[in-house]
Write an enzyme that holds these catalytic residues in place. Structure first.
Site, mmCIF file in Angstrom:
data_model
loop_
_atom_site.group_PDB
_atom_site.id
_atom_site.type_symbol
_atom_site.label_atom_id
_atom_site.label_comp_id
_atom_site.label_asym_id
_atom_site.label_seq_id
_atom_site.Cartn_x
_atom_site.Cartn_y
_atom_site.Cartn_z
ATOM 1 N N HIS A 1 0.597 -1.343 -0.050
ATOM 2 C CA HIS A 1 -0.516 0.371 -0.021
ATOM 3 C C HIS A 1 0.796 1.197 0.298
ATOM 4 C CE1 HIS A 1 -3.934 -2.586 1.601
ATOM 5 N NE2 HIS A 1 -3.523 -2.195 0.485
ATOM 6 N N PRO B 1 -3.500 -0.656 19.038
ATOM 7 C CA PRO B 1 -2.729 -1.204 17.891
ATOM 8 C C PRO B 1 -3.258 0.075 16.886
ATOM 9 C CG PRO B 1 -5.488 -1.909 18.261
ATOM 10 C CD PRO B 1 -4.800 -1.137 19.832
ATOM 11 N N TYR C 1 4.540 6.439 10.206
ATOM 12 C CA TYR C 1 3.644 5.036 9.407
ATOM 13 C C TYR C 1 4.250 4.224 8.654
ATOM 14 C CZ TYR C 1 -0.992 2.358 8.757
ATOM 15 O OH TYR C 1 -1.644 1.820 8.731
HETATM 16 C C1 PHB Z 1 -5.298 -4.992 10.995
HETATM 17 O O1 PHB Z 1 -5.508 -5.961 11.865
HETATM 18 O O2 PHB Z 1 -5.096 -5.025 9.692
HETATM 19 C C2 PHB Z 1 -4.896 -3.661 11.592
HETATM 20 C C3 PHB Z 1 -4.742 -3.192 12.782
HETATM 21 C C4 PHB Z 1 -3.982 -2.016 13.398
HETATM 22 C C5 PHB Z 1 -3.415 -1.347 12.429
HETATM 23 C C6 PHB Z 1 -4.103 -1.339 10.838
HETATM 24 C C7 PHB Z 1 -4.276 -2.829 10.297
HETATM 25 O O3 PHB Z 1 -3.392 0.234 13.210
#
Ligand code: PHB
Ligand code: APR
Length: 396
Positions: free
Chosen positions: A75, A296, A388
């Site tokens: 991405h 997360p 990021y």
């Molecule tokens: C995911 O589980 O795909 C996921 C979790 C947290 C994020 C991004 C993706 O910040």
């Protein structure tokens, strides 16, 4: 009693333990991995799925990037949604050509497990009651039980890659360890479904009803999250309610493209920032979730585990093969410098994107101002983008 010996005893066969085992094996250092659960259990755990550019490069470099390259989704951007509008952050353009790779941690864990098998190096699943002895002396060892039988594993070094609830950190005396923690007053309810994603890139949405995230595992499997109460009961969230909520929170464009389907996994996870210092006590080292936890938001957990392990593998290799302790002496400080930056970033993104209380307040106005600044300022977007895609490794 069965007695064994190895150079580095690794506790935990999550991504940290398996990757450390792989890097040390490549460097010619002997390891034994002890894991409390079965392999099937470890591989079934659903976790995040975004790999930083540096993680991707490392996997390629060590020959483990094959399936990731075939099945993962690179991405070049990520979306933030707010107030019904969606803004794309051009990760690629803002970072001089860096990307992230959407590839589930579950898949990476399987790849690492297969690499361990291929290497022939030992891994003991269902190792019970692992305990750590003599870590502050010259001859550390582990005790554990396998099939009811007591065993010991003598070693030169112990790597605790045993996650947030492992034995490694608990074995460090409270007088040497300092912990820092922030508990957030909400959780994430996650849903996995075999439906095509509603957008080509991830969407992080701030909404007055709460945060939502649209992510994916492939072109036919989606992963979504909604902010929920910390003690939320899954019974309160039938699939239809989650889909309805996602449509509202992610905005009209996403709603129009959203395909709904039955969930194949649903769970609630609490959000927490946590750091233990130092990450070393004598011959015991903490890596990955054993030393720090991030919420997360921003998907930093797995990537931090990878950067710790990269530093630890180099340090242990120098110590085991050349008797050179200089890198193990710096392990904790080298890791923590990068850890705290990722802790800062995930705290910031969490703070920015979530609902922290009812109604409008000073904080909600500041959130609005910050999002509006972010959408209008290239400098602010660049700061987000560079974090990021992942800050440089400490030793790069
Ligand atoms: C995911 O589980 O795909 C996921 C979790 C947290 C994020 C991004 C993706 O910040
Ligand atoms: N004895 C043996 N094994 C143990 C013990 C113990 N006492 N305690 C924990 N383990 C095992 C767990 O069963 C688990 O398989 O250690 C492993 C730790 O793995 P993870 O929790 O996946 O932690 P880590 O490898 O550091 O990976 C970090 O996982 O939680 C996510 O966000 C995090 O993505 C990041 C990644």
């Amino acid at each position: 009693m069965v007695k064994d010996r190895t150079q580095v005893a690794i506790i935990g066969a999550g991504p940290s333990g398996l990757l450390l085992g792989h890097l040390l094996h490549r460097a010619g250092v002997e390891t034994v991995i002890l894991e409390r659960h079965t392999r099937a259990y470890v591989e079934a755990r659903i976790r995040a799925g975004v790999l930083e550019q540096g993680t991707v490069d490392l996997l390629d470099e060590i020959g483990l990037g094959g399936r990731m390259r075939r099945e993962g989704l690179p991405h070049k951007g990520v979306n933030l949604a707010f107030d019904g509008a969606r803004h794309r952050i051009d990760l690629f353009g803002l970072t001089g050509g860096k990307k992230v790779m959407v590839y589930g941690q579950t898949e990476l864990t399987k790849d690492l497990g297969d690499a361990r098998d291929a290497s022939g190096a030992p891994i003991v699943y269902e190792a019970e009651d692992v305990s750590i002895h003599g870590a502050d002396g010259e001859s550390p060892f582990l005790r554990y039980k396998k099939d009811g039988e007591e065993r010991t594993l003598a070693c030169d070094f112990i790597a605790a890659c045993d996650g947030g609830h492992g034995v490694g950190r608990r074995s460090m005396p409270t007088s040497v360890i300092r912990t820092f923690e922030r508990v957030y007053p909400f959780g994430w309810l996650g849903i996995l479904a075999d439906v095509p994603p509603c957008a080509d890139e991830l969407i992080y949405a701030r909404h007055e009803r709460g945060f939502a995230l649209a992510s994916m595992r492939s072109h036919v499997r989606s992963r979504y999250y909604v902010q929920c109460a910390i003690d939320e009961r899954l019974e309160n969230w039938p699939d239809e309610r989650i889909w309805d909520e996602l449509k509202i929170r992610l905005g009209p464009e996403a709603a129009a493209r959203m395909t709904m389907g039955p969930s194949i996994e649903k769970s609630v996870a609490p959000l927490r920032s946590f750091v233990a210092e130092p990450l070393r006590w004598g011959r015991l080292f903490l890596a990955g979730d054993a030393g720090h936890i991030v919420p997360p938001t921003g998907a930093k957990g797995l990537n931090l585990a990878v950067s710790d392990v990269r530093i630890l593998a180099r340090a242990l290799t120098a110590a085991c093969q050349k008797g050179d302790p200089s890198l193990i002496d710096r392990y904790s400080q080298d890791c923590l410098a990068r850890v705290w930056k990722a802790v800062r970033f995930s705290w910031w993104m969490t703070q920015l994107m979530h609902k922290f209380g009812e109604g409008e307040s000073f904080e909600t106005r500041v959130q609005q101002a910050e999002l509006s600044y972010l959408f209008s300022s290239r400098a602010a977007q660049q700061a987000l983008a560079e974090n990021y895609v992942g800050l440089p490794f400490a030793d790069a």
